[in-house]
Each structure stands twice: as structure tokens, then as C-alpha cells.
Design an enzyme around this catalytic site. Structure first.
Site, short mmCIF file in Angstrom:
data_model
loop_
_atom_site.label_atom_id
_atom_site.label_comp_id
_atom_site.label_asym_id
_atom_site.label_seq_id
_atom_site.Cartn_x
_atom_site.Cartn_y
_atom_site.Cartn_z
N ASP A 1 44.76 41.97 32.89
CA ASP A 1 43.31 42.18 33.01
C ASP A 1 42.85 43.15 31.92
OD1 ASP A 1 43.12 40.55 35.19
OD2 ASP A 1 43.17 42.17 36.67
N TYR B 1 55.10 47.39 37.11
CA TYR B 1 53.85 48.10 36.82
C TYR B 1 53.89 49.52 37.36
CZ TYR B 1 52.03 43.32 36.29
OH TYR B 1 51.84 42.02 35.92
N ASP C 1 39.23 46.86 42.28
CA ASP C 1 39.62 47.92 41.36
C ASP C 1 38.42 48.83 41.11
OD1 ASP C 1 38.02 46.86 39.22
OD2 ASP C 1 39.63 45.46 38.73
#
Length: 286
Positions: free
Chosen positions: A38, A66, A80
Site C-alpha cells: 500500500d 512486517y 489504517d
């Protein structure tokens, strides 16, 4: 130029933005990437150049690792920190509660893809529908969380290390963990520190690639995707059969191998069964 460059993707760039710029850097249209990040995410983005694009298909199912920051007490429409705030709540959770909830998310779990994603339903991307204010039903999918480690706890944040299977949405994982803790949550930041065999220590900042006069020095062989497989050097006759797409007899244990020529050229990813070597995918220049 052929090979793989491990890019440290900067924030606010899409994966497509990166490949578009690198087409100019490497002077070829044959470029692909190994796993979309993203725009808000940073970190490891393997980019396949020239003939190395033949290896992209083997990277699709690679595990990813991650480091993410989960903001507790806040939920958004995008799951988010960039989205519109939906709810805010006070945060009062114990270390024991956190440990119990994290344990529930390890292993194989079901995850519902977020509306703000590139998945398609009836031919339309979910994110396009979401931007129009529409919500459609999504079916939960199985994913695997191989590792979920609490690295650091802040007043209202959790910094987590996540090693997961293909198809995992870390922001959805953050949202679900926040929900399970009873206060809600969303992803504040995301950095991919490993993709398949490639780690962040190997990654080159994108700007460094854009500024260099010698981009080819950053390219590594496509065989590095398969560096966990054993190496076999073919005889001249075996190489000839390989280049013609034929199978041939070998005295090797069953399994998958990286096959090279006498001169060291990476020829193919190969499989051995019942004493016969066959091509899985060839990578030699035609």
C-alpha cells in the site's frame, strides 16, 4: 539488463509507481514486482527486470514479514490511520489481555478482506466501491499467521512483528486485534522487513536507484529466489537436453534443484522424480 533489485519502497509511492520509474532506469518495459505494498507502507519490494520476470510467479506465494504499529482506541473506514475516524475509545488493557488476544490470532485464522482493497467482486474493485460509499459482503478467507510478536508497548500503541501467508491484510489484523481487546484499533504504520528470501538489510532506497548511473550493479540473479534449493551442475549433454526442453536421467535424490551449466549460467528450476530431472521453469537466454 536482467535480474532482481530489492527496493526499499518509500511511503506515499504505490508499487506500480515504483515499477513505472524503474522501467526508465533500466531501459525496459519488462518489469514486475513481487507483492503489492500500500502507498502508506514502506520496505522490501522485489522488482523483477527483463528475463527475471519469469520468476514472479514463484514469488506470489512467498511468506512476508512486517513490523506494524497498531493504534488502540481508534477505528477508521480504511482500517489504517489515513482513513476517516469512525470511533474513538479510551484504552485500558492489561499485558495479560494482550498476550491472550495475540495468541488467538496465531496460526490459521479466517480474515475478511477490507473494503479498501484491490480485490474484485462482480468485476469491480472493492476500493472503487468503497470510495463511492458502498459496502458489499465479503467472504472470510483462510490465512496463516506464522509469527505474531509484541515488540514494544506504548501508552495506546502496540508495535508488532507479523510473519504471514499470502493474502494477509495487516491493517485488518490490527483492526481485529483492537476489536478483540474491546477498544478498537487501526494500523498506524507498516514496514515490510522480509519478502520470501529477501530482507530489509538487502534493500536499496528507491532514490538511490533513481540517482545512480549504474543501476545494473544493484541487480541480483533470478536464481536468488531459489537459494534454499540445492545446486546441481549439468553435464554438456544434460545441458543440451535441458535447452531443448527434454527430461534426462540423473543420480540424485528426489526434490527440487537449481540447475546450472558448466560455465555457471543458471538454466532452470528443476524437479527430480524417480531418477529423472524435468524442467519446472527455464531461465536461460534463448
Amino acid at each position: 539488463m536482467d535480474g532482481i533489485v530489492i527496493v526499499d519502497k518509500p511511503q506515499d509511492w504505490t508499487s506500480q509507481d515504483v515499477t513505472a520509474r524503474l522501467r526508465r532506469v533500466f531501459g525496459t518495459r519488462r518489469i514486475g514486482h513481487g507483492g503489492t505494498l500500500d502507498p502508506m507502507a514502506t520496505g522490501v519490494l522485489p522488482v523483477f527486470v527483463g528475463r527475471a520476470t519469469r520468476g514472479v510467479e514463484f514469488f506470489e506465494h512467498a511468506e512476508k514479514t512486517y513490523e506494524t504499529v497498531l493504534r488502540l482506541g481508534l477505528t477508521t473506514d480504511t482500517e489504517d490511520i489515513t482513513g476517516t475516524v469512525l470511533t474513538e475509545a479510551s484504552v485500558s488493557v492489561t499485558d495479560e489481555q494482550i498476550a491472550k488476544v495475540l495468541d488467538a490470532f496465531r496460526g490459521e485464522i479466517m480474515q475478511t478482506p477490507p473494503m479498501y482493497s484491490a480485490l474484485k467482486v462482480n468485476g469491480q474493485k472493492l476500493c472503487d466501491l468503497a470510495r463511492k460509499g458502498k459496502t458489499v459482503e465479503r467472504q472470510p478467507r483462510p490465512i496463516t499467521i506464522h509469527e505474531l510478536t509484541l515488540l514494544e508497548r506504548g501508552e495506546s500503541t502496540l508495535r508488532l512483528r507479523v510473519r504471514c501467508s499470502k493474502g494477509t491484510y495487516v491493517r485488518t489484523l490490527c483492526k481485529d486485534i483492537g476489536e478483540a481487546l474491546g477498544c478498537g484499533g487501526c494500523m498506524e504504520s507498516l514496514r515490510r522487513v522480509q519478502a520470501g528470501e529477501y530482507t530489509i538489510s538487502e534493500a536499496v532506497p528507491l532514490q538511490e536507484l533513481l540517482d545512480t548511473a549504474e543501476p545494473e550493479r544493484y541487480l541480483r540473479g533470478v536464481d536468488t529466489i531459489f537459494r534454499n534449493y540445492p545446486v546441481v551442475t549439468l553435464t554438456a549433454n544434460q545441458e543440451k537436453r535441458c535447452r531443448n526442453g527434454n527430461s534426462f536421467s540423473v543420480k540424485l535424490e528426489e526434490g527440487t534443484y537449481r540447475a546450472y551449466s558448466q560455465s555457471g549460467e543458471f538454466l532452470m528450476l528443476a524437479k527430480v522424480e524417480d531418477g529423472v530431472m524435468v524442467t519446472v521453469k527455464s531461465f536461460f537466454a534463448v
